[in-house]
Motif scaffolding. Sequence first.
Motif, PDB file in Angstrom:
ATOM      1  N   TYR A 103      52.369  47.633  33.982  1.00 34.82           N
ATOM      2  CA  TYR A 103      51.201  46.661  33.648  1.00 34.82           C
ATOM      3  C   TYR A 103      50.151  47.380  34.962  1.00 34.82           C
ATOM      4  N   ALA A 104      48.744  47.292  33.658  1.00 34.33           N
ATOM      5  CA  ALA A 104      47.702  47.939  34.326  1.00 34.33           C
ATOM      6  C   ALA A 104      46.737  45.973  34.679  1.00 34.33           C
ATOM      7  N   ALA A 105      47.169  46.548  36.047  1.00 34.51           N
ATOM      8  CA  ALA A 105      45.747  45.278  36.186  1.00 34.51           C
ATOM      9  C   ALA A 105      44.343  45.392  36.187  1.00 34.51           C
ATOM     10  N   ALA A 106      43.714  44.695  35.277  1.00 34.19           N
ATOM     11  CA  ALA A 106      42.481  44.305  34.911  1.00 34.19           C
ATOM     12  C   ALA A 106      41.642  44.421  35.435  1.00 34.19           C
ATOM     13  N   HIS A 107      40.234  45.164  35.783  1.00 38.36           N
ATOM     14  CA  HIS A 107      39.015  44.863  36.037  1.00 38.36           C
ATOM     15  C   HIS A 107      38.437  43.803  34.929  1.00 38.36           C
ATOM     16  N   VAL A 108      36.972  43.585  35.821  1.00 38.24           N
ATOM     17  CA  VAL A 108      36.023  42.472  34.897  1.00 38.24           C
ATOM     18  C   VAL A 108      34.856  43.062  34.973  1.00 38.24           C
ATOM     19  N   VAL A 109      33.988  42.966  33.392  1.00 44.90           N
ATOM     20  CA  VAL A 109      32.742  43.471  33.563  1.00 44.90           C
ATOM     21  C   VAL A 109      31.792  42.976  33.534  1.00 44.90           C
ATOM     22  N   ALA A 110      31.255  42.981  34.314  1.00 40.50           N
ATOM     23  CA  ALA A 110      29.939  41.731  34.451  1.00 40.50           C
ATOM     24  C   ALA A 110      28.999  42.002  33.578  1.00 40.50           C
ATOM     25  N   ASP A 111      28.115  41.395  33.715  1.00 36.76           N
ATOM     26  CA  ASP A 111      26.754  40.606  32.477  1.00 36.76           C
ATOM     27  C   ASP A 111      25.801  40.475  32.956  1.00 36.76           C
TER      28      ASP A 111
END
Length: 387
Positions: A36-44
Amino acid sequence: MTTLNLPAGAGKLAPYTLKQPKAFPAAKPPFSRVAYAAAHVVADTLAEHDPWLTPAIDWDRTIAFRQHLWSLGFGVAEAMDTAQRGMGLDWKDALELVRRSLDAAKDVPGATVASGAGTDHLAPGPDVTIDKVIAAYEEQCGAIEKLGGRIILMASRALTAAAKSPDDYAKVYSRILSQVKQPVILHWLGEMFDPALTGYWGNGDHLKAMDTCLDVIKANAAKVDGIKISLLDKDKEILMRRKLPKGVRMYTGDDFNYAELIAGDAEGYSDALLGIFDAIAPAASSAIGALTRGDEKTFHELLAPTVPLSRHIFKAPTRFYKTGVVFMAYLNGHQDHFVMVGGQQSTRSAQHLAELFRLADAAGLLSDPDRAASRMKAVMATQGIAA
């Protein structure tokens, strides 16, 4: 080749010439390790909001990055600390993130998602009881299961503050595990990642805390798929791995020693649930593919150059590692800016980012050197550095 002038310590700049990127052929599962890759979020960046107070997420780019991870054979560990859970991402948006990821996974054959359930909507305080902690866990687990999601049971700041003894941890976990619909992944997040979790499992001594955790797992083994421990101590992980009940997986969360732990030894190996996989996904996919083919030599050759990069990204204060992960995504074109929810892009210095750039290039992980150089110059310019 492109040459930049980058911070090199002692208040000086030094020239750095980029190398050619490596080719990392994507490997397809099934892998010999669960990964599993723990994924980041992209800011708006176009949203009108208060960046330190309210998250604004670019949902399209955020989901596109998960599709990138799935294409490389990884499962996605959703709404975890890599997604800035508790450091910019609140429960409301975390649940929306889980919903969107689960929906997107339906269109990708073989895509898997496991999602973080915690108590982060319950602020620690003197009025918080163990029963309130249980209710908070129940709320989040129920919401994720209602979406058809699988649970990663995250560590709780509220529980750390409310617990009076290891027995309180046993009470909370046993109650929640008795109710979940399918086996969960437990997550023991060390204090180096979150100082508010110091003394988790009711003891500041990791080995004594481990005994409590193991007792909980053994008493509820049918409801535990595995445990991810993030203590950045390979010896403690191996010790616990050898004590787990049969059928319960160890998911390494050691972003310092992951290659050795995934490879394993004569007595077993660790599966993986790692934030660094977000940043090194192409190399990690190729490496695990090689290991699956029985080619351990190539596995180590591919991952060894990524370890110095990972140790730098996760250096103390470790909780700010998300900045390096997002910076890598920016350099490699997965987003068009270096801005994070909560303004967390400011947590690392220009010197830190410059060394990250050099280490990423040395590992062959800058997929387009010209683009990476242009973006590096832009970031340095915001800090008054003419790279």
